[in-house]
Design an enzyme around this catalytic site. Sequence first.
Site, PDB file in Angstrom:
ATOM      1  N   SER A  63       0.802  -1.234   0.000  1.00 28.06           N
ATOM      2  CA  SER A  63       0.000   0.000   0.000  1.00 28.06           C
ATOM      3  C   SER A  63       0.829   1.276   0.000  1.00 28.06           C
ATOM      4  CB  SER A  63      -0.920   0.008   1.215  1.00 28.06           C
ATOM      5  OG  SER A  63      -1.958  -0.913   1.003  1.00 28.06           O
ATOM      6  N   LYS A  66       0.271   3.447  -2.924  1.00 29.82           N
ATOM      7  CA  LYS A  66      -0.979   4.190  -3.126  1.00 29.82           C
ATOM      8  C   LYS A  66      -0.798   5.697  -3.300  1.00 29.82           C
ATOM      9  CE  LYS A  66      -3.909   0.678  -0.941  1.00 29.82           C
ATOM     10  NZ  LYS A  66      -4.555   0.265   0.320  1.00 29.82           N
ATOM     11  N   TYR A 188      -3.652  -3.116 -10.245  1.00 29.01           N
ATOM     12  CA  TYR A 188      -3.506  -2.749  -8.833  1.00 29.01           C
ATOM     13  C   TYR A 188      -2.628  -3.765  -8.089  1.00 29.01           C
ATOM     14  CZ  TYR A 188      -4.688  -2.437  -3.876  1.00 29.01           C
ATOM     15  OH  TYR A 188      -4.596  -2.378  -2.505  1.00 29.01           O
ATOM     16  N   TYR A 240      -4.959   4.516   7.821  1.00 29.62           N
ATOM     17  CA  TYR A 240      -6.249   3.820   7.953  1.00 29.62           C
ATOM     18  C   TYR A 240      -6.989   4.230   9.220  1.00 29.62           C
ATOM     19  CZ  TYR A 240      -3.563   0.937   4.709  1.00 29.62           C
ATOM     20  OH  TYR A 240      -2.786   0.499   3.689  1.00 29.62           O
ATOM     21  N   VAL A 258       1.330  -3.642   4.106  1.00 28.11           N
ATOM     22  CA  VAL A 258       1.273  -4.911   4.852  1.00 28.11           C
ATOM     23  C   VAL A 258       2.583  -5.694   4.862  1.00 28.11           C
ATOM     24  CG1 VAL A 258      -1.165  -5.569   4.862  1.00 28.11           C
ATOM     25  CG2 VAL A 258       0.213  -6.041   2.847  1.00 28.11           C
TER      26      VAL A 258
HETATM   27  N1  GLN Z   1      -1.970  -6.011  -1.515  1.00 21.99           N
HETATM   28  C1  GLN Z   1      -2.632  -5.555  -0.322  1.00 21.99           C
HETATM   29  C2  GLN Z   1      -4.113  -5.430  -0.564  1.00 21.99           C
HETATM   30  O1  GLN Z   1      -4.531  -4.717  -1.420  1.00 21.99           O
HETATM   31  C3  GLN Z   1      -2.075  -4.237   0.121  1.00 21.99           C
HETATM   32  C4  GLN Z   1      -2.696  -3.816   1.413  1.00 21.99           C
HETATM   33  C5  GLN Z   1      -1.774  -3.033   2.316  1.00 21.99           C
HETATM   34  O2  GLN Z   1      -0.576  -2.950   2.116  1.00 21.99           O
HETATM   35  N2  GLN Z   1      -2.339  -2.503   3.371  1.00 21.99           N
HETATM   36  O3  GLN Z   1      -4.895  -6.085   0.102  1.00 21.99           O
END
Ligand code: GLN
Length: 385
Positions: A63, A66, A188, A240, A258
Amino acid sequence: MRNPVQDYLEQIVAQCGDAGGEVAGYIPELAAADPDRFSLCLATVDGQVYEVGESDHRYSIQSMSKPFTYALGLHDQGIEAVARKVDVEPSGDAFNEISVSPDTGRPKNPMINAGAITASSLVAGDSGDERFARAVEWYGRFAGRELELDSSIYSSELGTAHRNRAIAHMLREFGILEGDPEEVLDQYVRQCSVAVDTRDLALMAATLANGGRQPRTGEQVLDPALVEHVLSVMTTCGMYDAAGDWVTAVGMPAKSGVSGGIIGVLPGQVGIAVFSPRLDPHGNSARGVALFERMSTDMEMHLMHVSRGSRNAVRSSYSLASARSNTHWQGADEEVLDRVADRAVVYELHGDLLFAGAEKIVRTVVEDGPELASSTSRTSTTSPT
Ligand code: GLN
């Protein structure tokens, strides 16, 4: 001589050890990550990089891609066109929550998955392949080197992306995604699987800290007005459902992933990245959060920290009569100087002249004005620092 910044970083890393948490387990590649791996990098806006731990160990960007994809969407389509598809409101939800406006279907913000999938679709390009190629090249311009896909993470993620697939199809149903949702989902997932190390991430963050100019290559990657926009969204939505805790305790625009990375941006100063795979219940690196809190406190990095900079923008001021230059003026020039020197003031300024500093200078000059108009002699003043 040892660099005290390097010493300080090594010291806090030693002091902020294991902070608990669990490694992400939803795909085998992430579940297999060594939980004790660690790195911290701090990159200044003039390109100095401090590194602690395994700063060249590679992992998936997840993420943390993003904000950069969102930036590319803004760059390609403009703020208004992007805003029609994705909002900038904090959702207070987990990253994979189906958080969209009930009437329009517009995702709440581009830092949660629904908004990030939408942002991927806004990258210029006629196919998912073209848009992904453009995105990975774009991330590389922030990092200062070419980046590549980790294909085992990608295929594993794609095989288990049931929730993200559902989100993409729902966005298609609402008309937020316009093309084939499977193609956007694939793009994505590939974006999340780009391999980076902590040094890359610190430089990507430092590019944002530097108003969009990569500190080492000197390339102006992102327009400064868009940098402000992206950093604002990172501040309110980047962590978040822990965004409020983060803003109060750390106070800088940030994004976590993550895989265990967190990037933080201190505008005008530094980009910071930490990697430690154990995650807290919000999905943010537990040791990473602890280290950011520590750095923010020790080094007064909180965005709302009040600096004294503006109070002494005017370092000193003195009349020209008391500081004649070495130039030997003659004739008419000397006559003019003799006549007006005590009504001419030299202001010595220092520091960055942001609003408060500039206002202080203007006020000083305005307040001095009447005195100067009538003055025959003026004493010099030096402001306290
Ligand atoms: N690949 C993960 C997802 O889209 C990325 C989520 C994250 O890093 N928080 O679920």
